[in-house]
Every structure is written in C-alpha cells, then in structure tokens.
Motif scaffolding. Structure first.
Motif, PDB file in Angstrom:
ATOM      1  N   ALA A  41      45.505  38.435  41.186  1.00  0.00           N
ATOM      2  CA  ALA A  41      45.439  39.558  40.245  1.00  0.00           C
ATOM      3  C   ALA A  41      44.737  39.078  38.987  1.00  0.00           C
ATOM      4  CB  ALA A  41      46.845  40.064  39.921  1.00  0.00           C
ATOM      5  N   PRO A  42      43.400  39.137  38.970  1.00  0.00           N
ATOM      6  CA  PRO A  42      42.643  38.573  37.848  1.00  0.00           C
ATOM      7  C   PRO A  42      42.770  39.370  36.558  1.00  0.00           C
ATOM      8  CG  PRO A  42      41.183  39.754  39.335  1.00  0.00           C
ATOM      9  CD  PRO A  42      42.531  39.742  39.986  1.00  0.00           C
ATOM     10  N   TYR A  43      42.738  38.648  35.453  1.00  0.00           N
ATOM     11  CA  TYR A  43      42.560  39.314  34.170  1.00  0.00           C
ATOM     12  C   TYR A  43      41.124  39.842  34.134  1.00  0.00           C
ATOM     13  CZ  TYR A  43      46.929  37.391  32.317  1.00  0.00           C
ATOM     14  OH  TYR A  43      48.250  37.104  32.096  1.00  0.00           O
ATOM     15  N   PRO A  44      40.874  40.921  33.391  1.00  0.00           N
ATOM     16  CA  PRO A  44      39.554  41.564  33.457  1.00  0.00           C
ATOM     17  C   PRO A  44      38.391  40.731  32.913  1.00  0.00           C
ATOM     18  CG  PRO A  44      41.211  43.086  32.655  1.00  0.00           C
ATOM     19  CD  PRO A  44      41.851  41.742  32.663  1.00  0.00           C
ATOM     20  N   LEU A  45      38.652  39.780  31.974  1.00  0.00           N
ATOM     21  CA  LEU A  45      37.524  39.050  31.357  1.00  0.00           C
ATOM     22  C   LEU A  45      37.778  37.550  31.278  1.00  0.00           C
ATOM     23  CD1 LEU A  45      34.741  39.406  30.055  1.00  0.00           C
ATOM     24  CD2 LEU A  45      35.903  39.685  27.849  1.00  0.00           C
ATOM     25  N   HIS A  46      38.706  37.129  30.473  1.00  0.00           N
ATOM     26  CA  HIS A  46      39.047  35.712  30.329  1.00  0.00           C
ATOM     27  C   HIS A  46      40.135  35.366  31.353  1.00  0.00           C
ATOM     28  CE1 HIS A  46      37.124  36.401  26.412  1.00  0.00           C
ATOM     29  NE2 HIS A  46      38.011  37.356  26.207  1.00  0.00           N
ATOM     30  N   ASP A  47      40.007  34.204  31.991  1.00  0.00           N
ATOM     31  CA  ASP A  47      41.010  33.860  32.999  1.00  0.00           C
ATOM     32  C   ASP A  47      40.908  32.374  33.349  1.00  0.00           C
ATOM     33  OD1 ASP A  47      43.036  34.058  34.921  1.00  0.00           O
ATOM     34  OD2 ASP A  47      42.326  36.020  35.579  1.00  0.00           O
ATOM     35  N   LYS A  48      41.716  31.943  34.297  1.00  0.00           N
ATOM     36  CA  LYS A  48      41.699  30.554  34.753  1.00  0.00           C
ATOM     37  C   LYS A  48      40.393  30.250  35.479  1.00  0.00           C
ATOM     38  CE  LYS A  48      46.652  29.604  35.192  1.00  0.00           C
ATOM     39  NZ  LYS A  48      47.718  29.163  36.110  1.00  0.00           N
ATOM     40  N   ILE A 100      41.980  27.203  47.384  1.00  0.00           N
ATOM     41  CA  ILE A 100      42.496  28.560  47.284  1.00  0.00           C
ATOM     42  C   ILE A 100      43.409  28.819  48.466  1.00  0.00           C
ATOM     43  CG2 ILE A 100      40.520  29.437  45.994  1.00  0.00           C
ATOM     44  CD1 ILE A 100      39.432  30.541  48.616  1.00  0.00           C
ATOM     45  N   LYS A 101      44.259  29.824  48.344  1.00  0.00           N
ATOM     46  CA  LYS A 101      45.198  30.114  49.430  1.00  0.00           C
ATOM     47  C   LYS A 101      44.637  31.215  50.332  1.00  0.00           C
ATOM     48  CE  LYS A 101      49.184  28.257  47.044  1.00  0.00           C
ATOM     49  NZ  LYS A 101      50.545  28.465  46.521  1.00  0.00           N
ATOM     50  N   LYS A 102      44.938  32.423  50.148  1.00  0.00           N
ATOM     51  CA  LYS A 102      44.520  33.470  51.074  1.00  0.00           C
ATOM     52  C   LYS A 102      43.071  33.897  50.821  1.00  0.00           C
ATOM     53  CE  LYS A 102      49.247  35.167  51.532  1.00  0.00           C
ATOM     54  NZ  LYS A 102      50.178  36.289  51.285  1.00  0.00           N
ATOM     55  N   GLU A 103      42.839  34.628  49.756  1.00  0.00           N
ATOM     56  CA  GLU A 103      41.497  35.110  49.452  1.00  0.00           C
ATOM     57  C   GLU A 103      40.939  34.378  48.241  1.00  0.00           C
ATOM     58  OE1 GLU A 103      41.546  39.102  47.563  1.00  0.00           O
ATOM     59  OE2 GLU A 103      43.686  39.073  48.030  1.00  0.00           O
ATOM     60  N   GLU A 104      39.645  34.412  48.097  1.00  0.00           N
ATOM     61  CA  GLU A 104      39.018  33.734  46.963  1.00  0.00           C
ATOM     62  C   GLU A 104      39.191  34.594  45.707  1.00  0.00           C
ATOM     63  OE1 GLU A 104      34.768  31.743  45.651  1.00  0.00           O
ATOM     64  OE2 GLU A 104      34.910  32.901  47.490  1.00  0.00           O
ATOM     65  N   PRO A 105      39.881  34.069  44.683  1.00  0.00           N
ATOM     66  CA  PRO A 105      40.145  34.864  43.477  1.00  0.00           C
ATOM     67  C   PRO A 105      38.862  35.378  42.803  1.00  0.00           C
ATOM     68  CG  PRO A 105      41.492  32.888  43.497  1.00  0.00           C
ATOM     69  CD  PRO A 105      40.528  32.756  44.621  1.00  0.00           C
TER      70      PRO A 105
END
Length: 627
Positions: A82-89, A104-109
C-alpha cells in the motif's frame, strides 16, 4: 462522538493554520496537517530537475516530513503493498530495486506505486512538480543514481548492502553515513523528493500548499461510498481506516479501529463495523489532525499518557494541571503579577480572577472548554480515559476556586516566590518523591483533574502520602523537604479550607498550636547556631515522632532547647516567651499524645514564616538607619 465533533470544529476554526510550520520552545517543528496528509521520518532527500532528471541527493538523518497519504497507506502493516502517493520507502519508489538485490514478497511494490503516481500526475489535479517526479521515477534508475551520488552503497556483487558489517571496510574507508541514520538495511531508507530549478527558488515539495491542494482534490475524487456520518449527521464519503501517529511520528496506536472481523469485536450483534457507527473520511482526517496539532502545541505527555485542554475557537486556554506562575507567564498583559507576594486568599483570588477574565475575553460567548486524557494499553489501541466538555463560565469558575483554595506560598522555583495552587505534577512530587515512577505520576494527575474541573475533594490517600513525607524531613534534602512542605500545606488547606500563610494568632486549634510550637523551637535553635552550621535542628529531627506523639516528643525537644536558650541569653527571651504563650493556649486535656492532623503543618509553616519575615523587616530597618 462529542470529542470528535469538537476536534473537527477546532480544525474548521483554525483553517488559517493548516500547512503552516510552527515551532516549540525546543525548536521542534509541528503543523496542523492538511487533509489526506501525515508525517514520516525521511532519511534521504532526492532533488529532481523540472524536466524530470536526477539532480542531487543527500542523507538528511531522521527528518519529520509532511507526506500525502491514502487510507490504505496510512494503515499498512506487514507484507501488505500500500504505497504512499509520493514519498515512500526505497522498495516502493525505486524501479531498479529488484535489479540491485532488493527482496520482495508477493508483488513488486514499485508497480503499484508508479501506477498510483501516474494517475495523480495525469489527472486534472496534477501539477508540474508531480509530473517532474513521475517522469524521473518512471525511468527506473533511482538506486543507480543514489549509488553514483555515494548515498547508497553496494557489495562486491553489485547488490545493495544490508546491515553494515566490518567486512565491508575493505571496500569503503569508513562507515557510510546512511548506516548511521537507519536501523535496518538500506532498503528501509525513506525517500523524500524535491524539485530543483536553476532559474528560481521553488517551495519545498513537502511544504508547498499547491502540492497539498493538488493531492487533496485528486484523492477526494477517488473516495468511495457515502454513508451517514455519526459525528456531523451528514451523508458523506465514509471510512473504516483511521489515523495513527497521534502522539508522535512513531505512534502506532489508533483511537478508532474495527478490523477484528474474525474475533469477538461484534459478538454477534453486528455483521459489519459501520453498523456500529460510521464516520466520514473528512471528519476523521480533520479531527485526528486537529488532535495531533493540539498535542504537539500544548499537550502534556507523561509515560505516553496525554493531558490536553483546549477551546474550539481559541486553543489557548489555562491548563488545569499547571500552577498560576506558568499560567500567568503565558498571559503577557498580567505577567508582572507573577512576581508579586500575595499572602491572603482574598487578594490572590482577585489577582487570579483578573487574569482569568483576560482569557475569557479572548473566547466567544459560545465557547466551551474541552479536557481530554488519552493513553494506550497496547501498541495498537488507544483509549479516551477522561473527557469533559464544560461551559467556559463554569470552567473558569472552577479553575478560580481551585487556585484560591488549594493555595499556599511556594519558593521551590529558583529565584521566584509565588502564592497559589501547585501544579498537579508537583503534587505527585510531594506525595511520592522526585524519583517516583512516571506511571504513578500520570495516575495521580488523572485523579487530581476532577478535583480541579469538577470541584471534587482531593483523595485522602494522596493527602496522607504528602503529610507523611512532609513530616519526615530527615529523609530528604532541605530543598526537597521545603518544596514538599509548601505543596502539602496547599493540599491540606484545600481539604480544610480557610487557612492562610499569614499567622492566625486567634486560632486555638490543638494541632495548629502544636505546629506553632515546633516552628518556634526550630527558629530558636537555628538562631543560636552559627550561620555556616547547616545541621538540622532538634525540632526538625524529631518532627516525624512529634507528629505521632506530640506531648511526649515536645518534652524531649524542650529539654534539648535549654543550651540554646542559655547561649542566646536576652536575645532569645522573646522566643522563649512565645513558647510559653503558645503552650499555655493549648487546653490541658488536649496536651496529649494523640497523633496530629495536617493542620499542625499549616501552623508550623505560618509561624516560621512570620518569624523569618519579622527578622527580615528588622534587618532592613537597621540597614536604613545605618545608611
């Protein structure tokens, strides 16, 4: 729901503060967050050019940053993408994350992240900054550029280094800065983006009101089904996911949560959480953001328990947990009164009432006062332990009564003497000592609060704890005992009512008179000792025993006074005469070993104060004659 409604109305009344950075006295920044935004500690700042190319990057430590947030990203946990819309990890924003050994686990973030960012950038609400950042990130070369910029580091196999190990010292001369600001591997680094222009200085992306508005409008367009909002009574887009990070950026506890669908949350009464109550997304966002702002601005946090008081249209309200010195210091028009020496309840009540009138005049006639206590028993759940919404006239009336009844003279502030009620935290100091566990302190503060705002009596166990410590001065340093004594006198005065610091020579109460005797004995011995002799007098050493067996202990104290009376000679005649007068005022049948009540401390303090004050006046008069 009333506390949520009042927080929502507070947000609406302070719209001008939205997005404006404010600073505490310790220079920590905070703001009233825009809707659909939260805060996150960022580790790396990446600058992008206006045409969507990499410009520069720096490790910035742990800097609290305002970031856009969705319902999903704000409540993500575990392996959920569940990505943040702009800034993220890094694992979300770097398109070449897997190529450099990212796991990564299931899907590519990144796939989910870049699609969400594309939707925003290409929507009618997207602006030039969002488009520049999207253009760059879509090239999938963030890690490559950060490695080249010497912000991130690779091992011998050209893969991202996980946690730092001494074996990497062969590759790099010293430990890279990034490993000093993150607790895990480099993949845990949080990235914030900015847009750089050579032609003009642009507003930072995370402080840009246009960016706030751009995302708010975009996200509002994405909100789902409407439902009846139990807070406002309007039909609005609802939400089941509510904000965390209420007390600080690392706080995971939520006030509202309904995700335990397989447990015992509903206990057969409901099939869905919104059948219990539904809250609109707008109200949830604004109420939680207002709460965060108020806590950072004026809340008191002790062992994660938050004490907060505010008014909807004007947050600046006298705090019931503070002493009058702190309250007066925040109210500049009458700040000078903080240094006045007021020794009667009536004078102080008038002075304090004048200050409270200044506060009341700043509030509208419809203003109510909100008092809220929050705490969490687990890392994920927070509860409202106490909430009151009072009419402002009633609140100020109760506050005035507290500060005119739980009153005494205090000298424990360095270089400052004030008369009034002690702060609730200082009452905990008197009852349990300065090294008391914070859990004990916050519990006492919660118990004292109804005594202030509801005019309840102070719990008797708190009074007894203060009394016992104040009666045992040999167990603590002089400054600690003096502070404990004055606070205890204030607490006892609130319980008894009607006593003043000024000596009442007409008071024939047995315990009050015994306290006066003890004070005269203490002052007499102190005057006989040399000025540099800091040992405790016999009166102080026997104080604990005196409080339990006054008649028997007084015999011991009086016998120990004889050498000091002889040393003083004629200079001690007045004090010896005073002892005889006070002792003779005690009824014959009352001169016994029945334990003393707290009134003896009031008599002790007032008598000692009167004697010291008289000596100071004589000294000043002598100096005037000499000059």
């Amino acid at each position: 729901m009333s506390w949520l409604l009042n927080l929502y109305e507070t947000y609406e009344a302070n719209q001008k503060q939205v997005g404006i950075i404010e600073k505490k006295r310790n220079d920590k920044e905070y703001m009233l967050l825009p809707v659909s935004h939260t805060t996150q500690n960022a580790h790396i700042e990446v600058n992008i050019t206006e045409d969507g190319n990499f410009h520069s990057a720096d490790v910035i430590g742990k800097v609290n940053t305002v970031i856009p947030s969705t319902e999903e990203s704000g409540s993500r946990a575990g392996s959920k993408v569940a990505p943040y819309p702009l800034h993220d990890k890094l694992s979300y924003v770097a398109g070449d994350f897997v190529a450099y050994g990212g796991k990564i686990k299931k899907e590519e973030p990144f796939t989910t992240y870049i699609q969400q960012l594309k939707n925003w950038a290409h929507s009618p609400f997207g602006n030039s900054k969002v488009k520049s950042i999207y253009t760059y990130l879509n090239k999938k070369r963030l890690i490559k550029d950060l490695v080249k910029e010497k912000v991130l580091y690779l091992d011998e196999d050209e893969q991202l280094i996980g946690t730092w190990d001494k074996k990497y010292e062969a590759l790099y001369d010293q430990k890279p800065e990034i490993f000093s600001v993150i607790t895990g591997g480099q993949d845990a680094a949080f990235i914030r983006f900015n847009v750089h222009s050579p032609a003009e200085i642009l507003t930072k992306v995370w402080n840009d009101p246009d960016m706030y508005d751009s995302f708010i409008k975009f996200y509002n367009d994405q909100l789902g089904d409407e439902d009846l909002c139990f807070v406002t009574g309007q039909v609005l887009p609802s939400t089941e996911r509510h904000a965390n990070k209420i007390r600080n950026a690392g706080d995971k506890a939520k006030l509202i949560s309904a995700n335990d669908t397989s447990g015992f949350t509903y206990r057969g009464r409901f099939s869905k959480s919104n059948e219990v109550a539904s809250i609109s997304y707008e109200v949830s966002q604004k109420a939680h953001n207002a709460l965060k702002w108020l806590i950072h601005r004026q809340g008191k946090t002790i062992d994660n328990r938050v004490f907060l008081v505010w008014s909807n249209d004007n947050p600046d309200v006298p705090d019931p947990t503070e002493d009058p010195f702190d309250i007066l210091a925040k109210h500049f028009p009458v700040q000078e009164e903080a240094s006045q020496k007021i020794f009667t309840n009536q004078d102080f009540a008038r002075g304090f009432a004048k200050m409270l009138d200044g506060y009341k005049s700043d509030l509208t006639t419809k203003s109510n006062i909100n008092i809220l206590i929050l705490d969490s028993a687990t890392t994920g759940r927070m509860a409202v332990l106490y909430y009151r919404n009072l009419d402002k006239e009633l609140y100020f009336k109760r506050l005035e009564k507290w500060h005119s009844t739980c009153i005494w003279q205090h000298r424990y502030r360095k270089g400052i003497e004030f008369t009034g009620a002690p702060a609730t935290k200082d009452i905990a100091f008197a009852a349990y000592g300065p090294r008391a566990n914070e859990k004990v302190v916050k519990g006492l503060m919660e118990r004292i609060l109804p005594c202030v705002v509801d005019d309840k009596k102070i719990p008797i166990d708190i009074i007894k704890s203060c009394y016992q410590r104040a009666s045992n001065p040999v167990s603590m340093e002089k400054w600690e005992w003096e502070k404990t004594l004055s606070i205890t006198c204030a607490v006892i005065n609130r319980h008894e009512e009607g006593y003043t610091v000024a000596l009442d020579t007409e008071n024939m109460n047995r315990d009050y008179l015994f306290g006066r005797l003890l004070a005269i004995a203490d002052v007499l011995e102190r005057r006989a000792l040399k000025s540099d002799d800091n040992r405790s007098s016999n009166a102080i050493r026997y104080m604990n025993s005196f409080s339990k067996h006054p008649a028997r202990t007084w015999k011991t104290i009086q016998e120990s006074l004889q050498p000091y009376q002889a040393r003083l000679g004629a200079n001690g005649h007045n004090l010896s005469k005073m002892i005889d007068e006070v002792a003779s005022a005690i009824d014959f049948d009352d001169f016994n070993n029945k334990p003393l009540s707290g009134k003896y401390l009031l008599g002790f303090y007032s008598q000692r104060h009167a004697l010291y004050q008289k000596k100071e006046e004589k000294t000043e008069a002598a100096e005037e004659v000499t000059n």
